[in-house]
Motif scaffolding. Structure first.
Motif, short mmCIF file in Angstrom:
data_model
loop_
_atom_site.label_atom_id
_atom_site.label_comp_id
_atom_site.label_asym_id
_atom_site.label_seq_id
_atom_site.Cartn_x
_atom_site.Cartn_y
_atom_site.Cartn_z
N PRO A 71 34.19 38.47 -5.48
CA PRO A 71 33.26 39.45 -5.43
C PRO A 71 32.17 39.11 -6.32
CG PRO A 71 35.74 40.18 -6.31
CD PRO A 71 35.61 38.69 -6.02
N TRP A 72 32.10 37.97 -6.87
CA TRP A 72 30.90 37.36 -7.57
C TRP A 72 30.14 36.38 -7.27
CZ3 TRP A 72 35.30 38.76 -10.14
CH2 TRP A 72 35.50 39.82 -10.89
N TYR B 239 27.50 37.82 0.53
CA TYR B 239 27.16 38.93 1.43
C TYR B 239 28.48 39.68 1.40
CZ TYR B 239 23.25 36.46 3.40
OH TYR B 239 22.14 35.40 3.57
N ASP B 240 28.28 41.08 1.44
CA ASP B 240 29.52 41.94 1.62
C ASP B 240 30.08 41.38 2.96
OD1 ASP B 240 30.83 44.15 2.06
OD2 ASP B 240 29.65 45.65 1.73
N PRO B 241 31.33 41.33 2.78
CA PRO B 241 32.27 40.88 3.98
C PRO B 241 32.46 41.80 5.09
CG PRO B 241 33.65 41.46 2.18
CD PRO B 241 32.18 41.60 1.50
N LEU B 242 32.16 43.13 4.73
CA LEU B 242 32.31 44.30 5.74
C LEU B 242 30.86 44.95 6.21
CD1 LEU B 242 35.19 46.41 3.82
CD2 LEU B 242 35.43 44.49 5.43
N LYS B 243 29.96 44.04 5.85
CA LYS B 243 28.58 44.81 6.26
C LYS B 243 28.03 44.25 7.52
CE LYS B 243 23.68 45.62 4.64
NZ LYS B 243 22.87 45.28 3.49
N ARG C 75 28.61 39.93 10.54
CA ARG C 75 28.98 39.75 9.02
C ARG C 75 29.18 38.36 8.69
NH1 ARG C 75 34.19 43.50 10.52
NH2 ARG C 75 34.31 41.55 11.84
N SER D 31 31.52 34.70 3.60
CA SER D 31 31.94 35.68 2.48
C SER D 31 33.14 36.37 3.01
CB SER D 31 31.05 36.77 2.66
OG SER D 31 29.54 36.48 2.34
N ARG D 32 33.45 36.40 4.42
CA ARG D 32 34.89 36.97 4.79
C ARG D 32 35.87 35.99 4.60
NH1 ARG D 32 35.11 41.37 7.85
NH2 ARG D 32 36.80 40.68 9.01
N TYR E 209 36.85 36.21 1.01
CA TYR E 209 37.91 37.20 0.38
C TYR E 209 39.02 37.19 1.18
CZ TYR E 209 34.46 40.33 -1.80
OH TYR E 209 33.36 40.75 -2.96
#
Length: 282
Positions: free
Chosen positions: A29-30, A34-38, A61, A65-66, A69
Motif C-alpha cells: 500500500p505504501w 498506482y492504485d491497482p484498481l484504477k 491499470r 502495482s497489481r 498487491y
C-alpha cells in the motif's frame, strides 16, 4: 544447521528472495506507484516505460502495482492454506503413528483416498462444489496438502516412539499427550518446516492455476493467475500483460523451492556428517 544453510548458495538466494517478496507484500500500500484498481483507458496496453515500468493492462491499470498487491494475496493464501494443512495433517499423523491399531488404519485409509486424487484435480473439485472465492480456494488447497503432512508425521512418530528417551518417559508414567507434545513433536519439527516451505510453493502455483480457470479471486482483484488469464487475449499486441505475472509466479515458486531444498539439506543428518567431516579434514 545454520552454518550449513549459509554455505548453500541456492538456499540463501531463495531465502533473500522470499524476504524481499514478503517485504513487498507487506509494504504494497505504501510502495505501489498506482492504485491497482484504477482504470485509465487512455493508456491501455501501454508497453513498459518510465511512467509504468511493467506497462499497463487492458484497462490502463499499472501492472507493477497489481503484481505487488497480487503478491500479498498469493502469500497469504499460501501461508494460510499450508497452516491449515499442517495443523490438521500433523495432528492426524501423530495420533495415527503413536496409537496405531484401528485408529491408524482408519486415518491412513482416509489419507490414501485423498492421495489417490491428483492435487490440482482435487482442488478443482472442492472449489467447484463450494463455489469460487478466496476462502474456498484456500480450504481446497489446504485439503490436498494435508495428506503429505499426515504421512510425514506418521513416519516420524513410528521412528521416534521406539527411542530410549520415549520409552523412559512411558516407564515414568508420562501421559500420551505429554509424550507427543514434549518428545515426539519437537524431534520431528524439522521435517514439517521443510515440507511446509515446499508446500507453500505448490499452494501459490495452485492458487494461480485456479484463478487462471476463473475459480479463484473475483475480478477486479489483482491476482496473478487471473492477470495471466486475461492477458491471453492480447498476446500478439501486448505480450507483457501475460508475461509479467508469469515471471512473478515463476520467481516466487522458484524462491520457495530453493529455500525448501536448502532447509532439507541443512536438516539432513547425512549432510551434517559430511559437513563435520569436511571441517575435520580442513
Amino acid at each position: 544447521m545454520g552454518a550449513r544453510l549459509k554455505h548453500n548458495r541456492r538456499a540463501m538466494l531463495g531465502l533473500w528472495m522470499v524476504i524481499c517478496f514478503a517485504a513487498v507484500a507487506l509494504l504494497a500500500p505504501w510502495i505501489a506507484p498506482y492504485d491497482p484498481l484504477k482504470h485509465n483507458m487512455q493508456i491501455m496496453l501501454e508497453p513498459p516505460a518510465w511512467s509504468h515500468p511493467l506497462g499497463t493492462d487492458e484497462f490502463g491499470r499499472d501492472i507493477l502495482s497489481r503484481l505487488m498487491y497480487g503478491m500479498r494475496l498469493s502469500l497469504i493464501i499460501g501461508l494460510v492454506s499450508v497452516t491449515i494443512a499442517a495443523t490438521v495433517g500433523i495432528a492426524l499423523g501423530l495420533i495415527s503413528g503413536y496409537f496405531g491399531g484401528w485408529v491408524d488404519r482408519i486415518i491412513m485409509r482416509v489419507v490414501d483416498v485423498l492421495l489417490a486424487f491428483p492435487n490440482f484435480l482435487l482442488a478443482i473439485v472442492v472449489v467447484s462444489a463450494l463455489g469460487p472465492g478466496i476462502v474456498n480456494m484456500t480450504v481446497s488447497i489446504g485439503l490436498f496438502s494435508m495428506p503429505a503432512f499426515a504421512r510425514v508425521a506418521r513416519g516420524a512418530v513410528l521412528g521416534i516412539k521406539q527411542q530410549d528417551y520415549v520409552q523412559a518417559a512411558v516407564a515414568m508414567g508420562s501421559g500420551h499427550f505429554r509424550i507427543i507434545w514434549s518428545h515426539v513433536l519437537p524431534n520431528s519439527a524439522a521435517q514439517y518446516i521443510v515440507l511446509a516451505t515446499l508446500r507453500i510453493a505448490t499452494a501459490i502455483l495452485t492458487t494461480s492455476g485456479l484463478s487462471f480457470l476463473g475459480l479463484g479471486a473475483p475480478p477486479p482483484t489483482p491476482e496473478w493467475g487471473a492477470m495471466l488469464s486475461t492477458g491471453r487475449e492480447f498476446m500478439r499486441i501486448a505480450p507483457h500483460v501475460s508475461l509479467m505475472p508469469g515471471i512473478a509466479i515463476l520467481l516466487t515458486v522458484l524462491a520457495f523451492n530453493m529455500l525448501g531444498d536448502g532447509l532439507r539439506d541443512a536438516f539432513d543428518p547425512k549432510m551434517k556428517l559430511q559437513h563435520h567431516a569436511g571441517r575435520r579434514s580442513s
